[in-house]
Design a protein around this motif. Structure first.
Motif, short mmCIF file in Angstrom:
data_model
loop_
_atom_site.label_atom_id
_atom_site.label_comp_id
_atom_site.label_asym_id
_atom_site.label_seq_id
_atom_site.Cartn_x
_atom_site.Cartn_y
_atom_site.Cartn_z
N VAL B 364 0.83 -1.23 -0.14
CA VAL B 364 -0.12 -0.05 0.14
C VAL B 364 0.98 1.09 0.04
N SER B 365 0.23 2.50 -0.35
CA SER B 365 1.21 3.47 -0.28
C SER B 365 0.63 4.48 0.87
N ILE B 366 1.42 5.27 1.48
CA ILE B 366 1.06 6.25 2.43
C ILE B 366 -0.01 7.31 1.82
N THR B 367 0.11 7.59 0.62
CA THR B 367 -0.77 8.63 -0.04
C THR B 367 -2.39 8.06 0.33
N GLN B 368 -2.44 6.93 0.29
CA GLN B 368 -3.96 6.36 0.50
C GLN B 368 -4.34 7.01 1.80
N LEU B 369 -3.37 7.31 2.76
CA LEU B 369 -4.08 7.77 4.29
C LEU B 369 -4.79 8.90 3.80
N PHE B 370 -4.62 9.85 2.92
CA PHE B 370 -5.45 11.19 2.87
C PHE B 370 -6.82 10.42 2.83
N TYR B 371 -7.10 9.24 1.98
CA TYR B 371 -8.36 8.75 1.93
C TYR B 371 -9.00 8.04 3.19
N THR B 372 -8.01 7.43 3.65
CA THR B 372 -8.35 6.74 5.02
C THR B 372 -8.95 7.61 6.07
N VAL B 373 -8.27 8.45 6.35
CA VAL B 373 -8.80 9.48 7.27
C VAL B 373 -10.10 10.15 6.99
N MET B 374 -10.34 10.45 5.69
CA MET B 374 -11.61 11.10 5.17
C MET B 374 -12.67 9.83 5.28
N ASP B 375 -12.19 8.35 4.98
CA ASP B 375 -13.27 7.47 5.13
C ASP B 375 -13.73 7.42 6.52
N TYR B 376 -12.81 7.49 7.60
CA TYR B 376 -12.89 7.56 8.97
C TYR B 376 -13.98 8.30 9.47
N PHE B 377 -13.68 9.48 8.96
CA PHE B 377 -14.52 10.74 9.34
C PHE B 377 -15.91 10.65 8.33
N GLY B 378 -16.24 9.49 7.51
CA GLY B 378 -17.60 9.23 6.87
C GLY B 378 -17.66 10.26 5.63
N PHE B 379 -16.63 10.53 4.89
CA PHE B 379 -16.59 11.16 3.51
C PHE B 379 -16.73 9.85 2.65
N ASP B 380 -17.76 10.07 1.63
CA ASP B 380 -18.01 9.02 0.82
C ASP B 380 -17.05 9.25 -0.61
N THR B 381 -16.94 10.41 -0.77
CA THR B 381 -16.29 10.88 -2.06
C THR B 381 -15.31 12.12 -1.77
N ALA B 382 -14.25 12.12 -2.54
CA ALA B 382 -13.28 13.36 -2.27
C ALA B 382 -13.22 13.96 -3.87
N PRO B 383 -13.80 15.40 -3.99
CA PRO B 383 -13.79 16.08 -5.04
C PRO B 383 -12.24 16.37 -5.18
N MET B 384 -11.62 16.29 -6.25
CA MET B 384 -10.15 16.55 -6.57
C MET B 384 -10.11 17.60 -7.64
N PRO B 385 -9.08 18.52 -7.74
CA PRO B 385 -8.73 19.60 -8.45
C PRO B 385 -8.91 19.33 -9.87
N TYR B 386 -8.34 18.20 -10.36
CA TYR B 386 -8.31 17.74 -11.87
C TYR B 386 -9.18 16.48 -12.35
N ALA B 387 -9.27 15.74 -11.34
CA ALA B 387 -10.09 14.59 -11.92
C ALA B 387 -11.52 14.51 -11.16
N GLU B 388 -12.28 13.68 -11.80
CA GLU B 388 -13.59 13.31 -11.27
C GLU B 388 -13.45 12.87 -9.73
N GLU B 389 -14.50 13.06 -8.93
CA GLU B 389 -14.34 12.64 -7.53
C GLU B 389 -14.07 11.22 -7.35
N VAL B 390 -13.14 11.07 -6.21
CA VAL B 390 -12.46 9.92 -6.02
C VAL B 390 -13.59 9.06 -4.97
N ASP B 391 -13.62 7.70 -5.23
CA ASP B 391 -14.55 6.99 -4.36
C ASP B 391 -13.49 6.94 -3.12
#
Lengths: 164, 525
Positions: B364-391
């Motif tokens: 795994v990559s530690i970059t994924q911790l960004f999403y891990t923390v959001m997941d823990y706090f209950g975010f479903d998607t993450a709007p990103m500046p360039y891409a579509e929303e990330v699951d």
């Protein structure tokens, strides 16, 4: 529309017709903004570097005057020379130029995020070329019954000295 | 927002970044020496990642990825004087805008002092590094309050004056090169708190965690960066005696460490010659002593989170932003290359409701911790500046364990040559640039047990890490090299397309320059 000017800064060679300054705006970074309450509905000149210190307690309409960066720098350099302060500003013009570009980018980005601020961007250079057109835009933005012709008469092309 | 905080009013996240900490110096990862008993204990009841990798080889790109969820080619925050483009909404910003209280305790000047956007979104940020540290205020109602107020004002002014100067050192300029002269190194490492104040920051973070427990009020995101295992190495005596017992009786070892700690230039570049046996053992053992000292101090945090409140409400993440080369493959420090000693990092997550260790074998990559923390706090998607929303769930380390199909099929790590180090080599050791391909970007693609390292414009090298964990025997498989190269090209093409419209730029002292100019013109006080 009444402008808030304190008359403390006297006319000089740089601005022979005087300054539209209100010294208390300089206190905004220290959080001293109570005075704004007394001037609701009036116009105050605030430089871009102080805009981000405006408190959220009010709604603002910002007429953001833009001018060619090189002309701004030339004008400032002339003012610094006259005041004998040019030695203190030893960075290259290129560095200062980029700094201003970045600074304006930051301020515009900040303004765009603030729903309690409405902004219109007007060009200093366009005002000189076609004053009436630009003044009409400003009047429409403020949504006030303003005397556009009088506004146009204020513009003095003789003060346009630092040209590209 | 109300609903969001309703869901999260009892949840907290603590992230502890062990800056420059090698995974293989921890008992939990099989190290035989007793360097990390406290962290090992925590790891033994955590979601434990056996093979975590960092997205970059040093602090700047790695933290930028941790804070944005993007790879270095996308966020383009690669050098000490790069600033995070404005369009990236950092993890702290995303949490703060939903009402989570975000607090940073930081010992790394590259994260805390530089005006590079890493502090964006933190409601409170304490810097233990730098000429004038900023640390939490003491009790407000003591008799020293007036003195404290004056001191606070004084330090605020000093900080305002010193920050622009410290930022100037981020560029590969004469300031930076001058500071690396052996005469000056002790000054900035000690007087300017280059490594921060590990003991104090840990103590104050532990106290902060205790206050959260007392208040029983959640909704906190806490970030702690520790620098004890970063160069220069000067652990306390008891730890030297335990891990390098010969040190005080071996003049060569002492002389080597004195010299090493002063020659900061050599922390940043590959070795001119390999270390001899005494040098190599000394460096390795003194590094272990630093690891052990930091672990000893961390017992305060581990005690603080051992309460039933934190066990039930606080997700605790321990990781390193990168490892460290201690002479292996001819490298020192963390400037160049993508060897496993540098890129593979410790990572474990203690989760509420997880009662015993759960080991995760796949990479795994530690970059994924960004999403891990959001997941823990209950975010479903993450709007990103360039891409579509990330699951969020697909990238989160919490859920990809059970949903293996939607996680990333490969991982990428990148090492862009640090301009500061290249400048040093150009001036003093030009032959090293060619010898180590140091002027070229290195990128690694990991898929299953394979790792392909692409040295831009030079070559591509393939390893099978299962049979060759030391990366000593590259093997030829043109088909696999082509397949992995295609994955890398796809990532780079996507990153390039996302660059259009990016506001990437260097750290600038513009605010200070402009303010001084406007002051001279009479428009500011």
């Amino acid at each position: 529309m009444t402008l808030v000017i304190d008359g403390i800064r006297n006319p000089d060679d740089d601005n022979p017709k005087g300054y539209y300054e209100y010294e208390r705006v300089k206190k905004l970074p220290q959080g001293e903004a109570d005075w704004l309450k007394s001037y609701q509905g009036k116009g105050i000149k605030i430089i871009s570097a102080l805009l981000t210190h405006l408190p959220e307690d009010y709604r603002y309409q910002v007429i953001f005057m833009e001018r060619d960066i090189d002309e701004i720098l030339a004008s400032q350099q002339r003012m610094l020379e006259r005041s004998g302060k040019e030695e203190e500003n030893s960075v290259s013009e290129a560095v200062m130029r980029q700094s201003y570009i970045d600074h304006l980018d930051d301020v515009k980005s900040w303004l765009s995020e603030k729903e309690w601020i409405q902004t219109i961007y007007v060009s200093y250079n366009k005002i000189l070329q076609n004053s009436e057109n630009e003044m009409e835009k400003v009047a429409a933005f403020l949504n006030l019954e303003l005397d556009v012709q009088r506004m146009v008469e204020i513009v003095d092309p003789g003060l346009y000295r630092q040209r590209k | 927002m109300k609903d969001f905080m309703g869901k999260n009013q009892h949840k907290n996240v603590l992230i502890v970044v062990l800056d420059t900490h090698r995974y293989d110096r921890m008992g939990a990862y099989g190290y035989p020496r007793p360097t990390t008993p406290n962290m090992d204990s925590l790891a033994s009841e955590s979601l434990f990642f056996e093979q975590a990798i960092a997205p970059g080889q040093w602090t700047i790109p790695s933290h930028a990825s941790l804070f944005t969820g993007e790879g270095p080619a996308v966020h383009r925050t690669l050098q000490a004087d790069d600033a995070l483009p404005k369009e990236f909404k950092t993890l702290a910003s995303r949490l703060s805008s939903e009402g989570i209280t975000t607090t940073g305790f930081c010992n790394n000047p590259l994260v805390g002092i530089l005006q590079n956007g890493f502090k964006r979104g933190f409601d409170h940020f304490y810097n233990y590094c730098g000429v004038v540290p900023s640390t939490p205020q003491k009790s407000k109602d003591d008799i020293w309050q007036p003195v404290r107020k004056l001191w606070t004002k004084y330090t605020q002014v000093l900080r305002k004056l010193s920050y622009p100067i410290q930022n100037a050192f981020a560029s590969p300029n004469e300031f930076f090169l001058g500071a690396l002269r052996p005469l000056f190194v002790p000054i900035w490492t000690r007087a300017a708190n280059f490594k921060g104040m590990t003991a104090r920051s840990i103590k104050e973070t532990a106290a902060f965690l205790e206050r959260i427990e007392q208040d029983q009020k959640g909704g906190h995101f806490i970030f702690l960066n520790l620098m004890e295992t970063h160069m220069p190495y000067a652990p306390p005596d008891p730890f030297i005696r335990e891990f390098a017992p010969y040190f005080y009786e071996t003049p060569e070892a002492q002389q080597f460490m004195r010299s090493f700690n002063r020659k900061a230039m050599q922390w940043l570049i590959p070795l001119e010659r390999p270390f001899n046996a005494v040098e190599s053992a000394t460096l390795s053992d003194i590094y272990d002593a630093e690891v052990a000292y930091q672990d000893h101090l961390l017992s305060q945090i581990i005690t603080a989170i051992d309460s039933s409140y934190h066990r039930d409400h606080t997700m605790v993440i321990f990781l390193a932003d990168h490892g460290e080369m201690l002479g292996e493959h001819g490298y020192m420090g963390h400037g160049f290359g993508l060897h496993e000693e540098l890129i593979r990092v410790p990572l474990f997550i203690r989760l509420p409701e997880l009662e015993k260790v759960r080991r995760v074998e796949h990479r795994v990559s530690i970059t994924q911790l960004f999403y891990t923390v959001m997941d823990y706090f209950g975010f479903d998607t993450a709007p990103m500046p360039y891409a579509e929303e990330v699951d969020v769930a697909c990238q989160s380390l919490l859920r990809m364990i059970s949903q293996k199909d939607c996680g990333p099929s490969h991982l990428i790590s990148e090492a862009y040559p640090p301009e500061n180090a290249i400048r040093i080599m150009n001036n003093h050791y030009p032959e090293l640039i060619k010898q180590f391909n140091a002027g070229h970007t290195h990128r690694a693609v990991y898929q299953r047990d394979e790792k392909m390292v692409a040295i831009e414009g030079i070559t591509k090298i393939l390893y099978n890490l299962a049979g060759d964990p030391d990366e000593a025997h590259p093997y030829q498989d043109e088909t696999r090299i082509r397949e992995l190269a295609r994955i890398l090209d796809g990532y780079l093409d996507l990153a390039a397309s996302q660059q259009k419209g990016s506001s990437h730029r260097k750290i600038s002292l513009q605010d200070d320059l402009i303010q001084q100019r406007l002051r001279d013109l009479g428009y500011l006080e």
